[in-house]
Design an enzyme around this catalytic site. Structure first.
Site, mmCIF file in Angstrom:
data_model
loop_
_atom_site.group_PDB
_atom_site.id
_atom_site.type_symbol
_atom_site.label_atom_id
_atom_site.label_comp_id
_atom_site.label_asym_id
_atom_site.label_seq_id
_atom_site.Cartn_x
_atom_site.Cartn_y
_atom_site.Cartn_z
ATOM 1 N N ASP A 189 0.820 -1.202 0.000
ATOM 2 C CA ASP A 189 0.000 0.000 0.000
ATOM 3 C C ASP A 189 0.864 1.266 0.000
ATOM 4 O OD1 ASP A 189 -2.341 1.371 -0.008
ATOM 5 O OD2 ASP A 189 -2.798 1.062 2.108
ATOM 6 N N LEU A 234 13.832 -18.788 -3.453
ATOM 7 C CA LEU A 234 12.651 -18.090 -2.920
ATOM 8 C C LEU A 234 11.383 -18.551 -3.638
ATOM 9 C CD1 LEU A 234 11.694 -15.733 -1.001
ATOM 10 C CD2 LEU A 234 11.746 -14.280 -3.039
ATOM 11 N N HIS A 256 3.128 3.403 -8.876
ATOM 12 C CA HIS A 256 3.007 1.960 -9.133
ATOM 13 C C HIS A 256 4.279 1.425 -9.790
ATOM 14 C CE1 HIS A 256 -1.001 1.897 -7.680
ATOM 15 N NE2 HIS A 256 -1.538 2.566 -8.675
HETATM 16 C C1 FPP Z 1 -1.887 -0.033 -3.350
HETATM 17 O O1 FPP Z 1 -1.429 1.305 -3.260
HETATM 18 C C2 FPP Z 1 -1.202 -0.691 -4.439
HETATM 19 C C3 FPP Z 1 -1.802 -1.339 -5.468
HETATM 20 C C4 FPP Z 1 -3.258 -1.486 -5.594
HETATM 21 C C5 FPP Z 1 -0.994 -1.921 -6.554
HETATM 22 C C6 FPP Z 1 0.231 -2.676 -6.150
HETATM 23 C C7 FPP Z 1 1.051 -2.892 -7.349
HETATM 24 C C8 FPP Z 1 2.389 -2.761 -7.437
HETATM 25 C C9 FPP Z 1 3.272 -2.508 -6.295
HETATM 26 C C10 FPP Z 1 3.044 -2.823 -8.764
HETATM 27 C C11 FPP Z 1 3.255 -4.087 -9.464
HETATM 28 C C12 FPP Z 1 3.566 -5.319 -8.723
HETATM 29 C C13 FPP Z 1 4.196 -6.393 -9.265
HETATM 30 C C14 FPP Z 1 4.215 -7.684 -8.540
HETATM 31 C C15 FPP Z 1 4.882 -6.321 -10.561
HETATM 32 P P1 FPP Z 1 -2.433 2.491 -3.563
HETATM 33 O O2 FPP Z 1 -2.439 2.748 -5.002
HETATM 34 O O3 FPP Z 1 -3.767 2.155 -2.963
HETATM 35 O O4 FPP Z 1 -1.765 3.667 -2.792
HETATM 36 P P2 FPP Z 1 -2.516 4.833 -1.988
HETATM 37 O O5 FPP Z 1 -3.216 4.181 -0.821
HETATM 38 O O6 FPP Z 1 -1.390 5.701 -1.561
HETATM 39 O O7 FPP Z 1 -3.443 5.500 -2.949
#
Ligand code: FPP
Length: 215
Positions: free
Chosen positions: A2, A113, A19
């Site tokens: 997050d 892993l 992201h």
């Molecule tokens: C939550 O942060 C994050 C996500 C919904 C996406 C997670 C994806 C990645 C880290 C990228 C790709 C991963 C791989 C395995 C290649 P948010 O967007 O809700 O953040 P916020 O709460 O600050 O808005």
């Protein structure tokens, strides 16, 4: 994982940049986890509820997953890492299914892993899909039967769940498997979650007294 959006916003950049940084950090943390002796690592990349985000953000995330699934094929082979995807694949595109099939097949024999990525994943959805596949009379079903039929069948339950980004909830992540997990919450946003932070979390875990309901 997050906090990607807020990480970008604080830098006056679009959420997609957060992201992208988050995706890069996945590789850093995989390596750090392996160096710390962690055998299984599961990351929550996209939930069954994340489809409600704006269409362009969903598209960006799907593109990122596809790109990384392809690049993991090479990197995982070089690092002896096994990659598996948990979540409901029927909701993902043909192309993504092909990427998943290939990375899972190619890395299946790797013994380093064991890395799981949750995409279109929801704990409740996973339990429902597992229960629908149970056979025989309901009175004979066991907890182990359900565990085996989950997407994580054969993978041990998590010892430690880490949530960065300042929220204190599970958000439908591994809800069945985390019955006896330890929890570590931190305000650090995912793109800033460093190997040092991972060490803090593991040190916290090492200090826990796990009684599993006993005394
Ligand atoms: C939550 O942060 C994050 C996500 C919904 C996406 C997670 C994806 C990645 C880290 C990228 C790709 C991963 C791989 C395995 C290649 P948010 O967007 O809700 O953040 P916020 O709460 O600050 O808005």
């Amino acid at each position: 994982m997050d906090g990607n959006g807020r990480w970008a916003k604080r830098r006056m950049m679009p959420r997609s940049v957060g992201h992208t940084r988050g995706a890069k950090n996945v590789e850093v943390i995989c390596e750090a986890a392996y160096d710390l002796g962690i055998k299984y690592l599961t990351v929550y990349a996209f939930s069954t509820e994340n489809w409600s985000r704006p269409a362009d953000e969903v598209k960006t995330l799907m593109k990122l997953f596809s790109r990384y699934l392809k690049s993991y094929r090479k990197k995982a082979m070089a690092n002896n890492m096994r990659v598996r995807i948990i979540g409901d694949r029927t909701g993902l595109s043909e192309e993504m299914n092909e990427d998943i099939r290939r990375v899972e097949e190619e890395t299946a024999g790797n013994t380093g892993l064991q890395f799981q990525i949750a995409i279109n994943y929801g704990g409740r959805d996973e339990i429902l899909r597992a229960v629908r596949r149970l056979k025989g009379t309901p009175a004979a079903w066991t907890i182990d039967d359900i565990s085996r039929l989950l997407d994580t069948g054969g993978i041990p339950d998590p010892d430690l769940i880490i949530r960065p980004g300042g929220e204190y909830r599970l958000s439908n992540f591994l809800i069945w498997q985390s019955a006896y997990a330890e929890f570590y919450f931190t305000d650090v946003l995912w793109p800033d979650f460093s190997p040092e932070e991972l060490k803090h979390a593991v040190t916290f875990y090492a200090g826990r007294d796990r009684r599993y309901g006993g005394v």
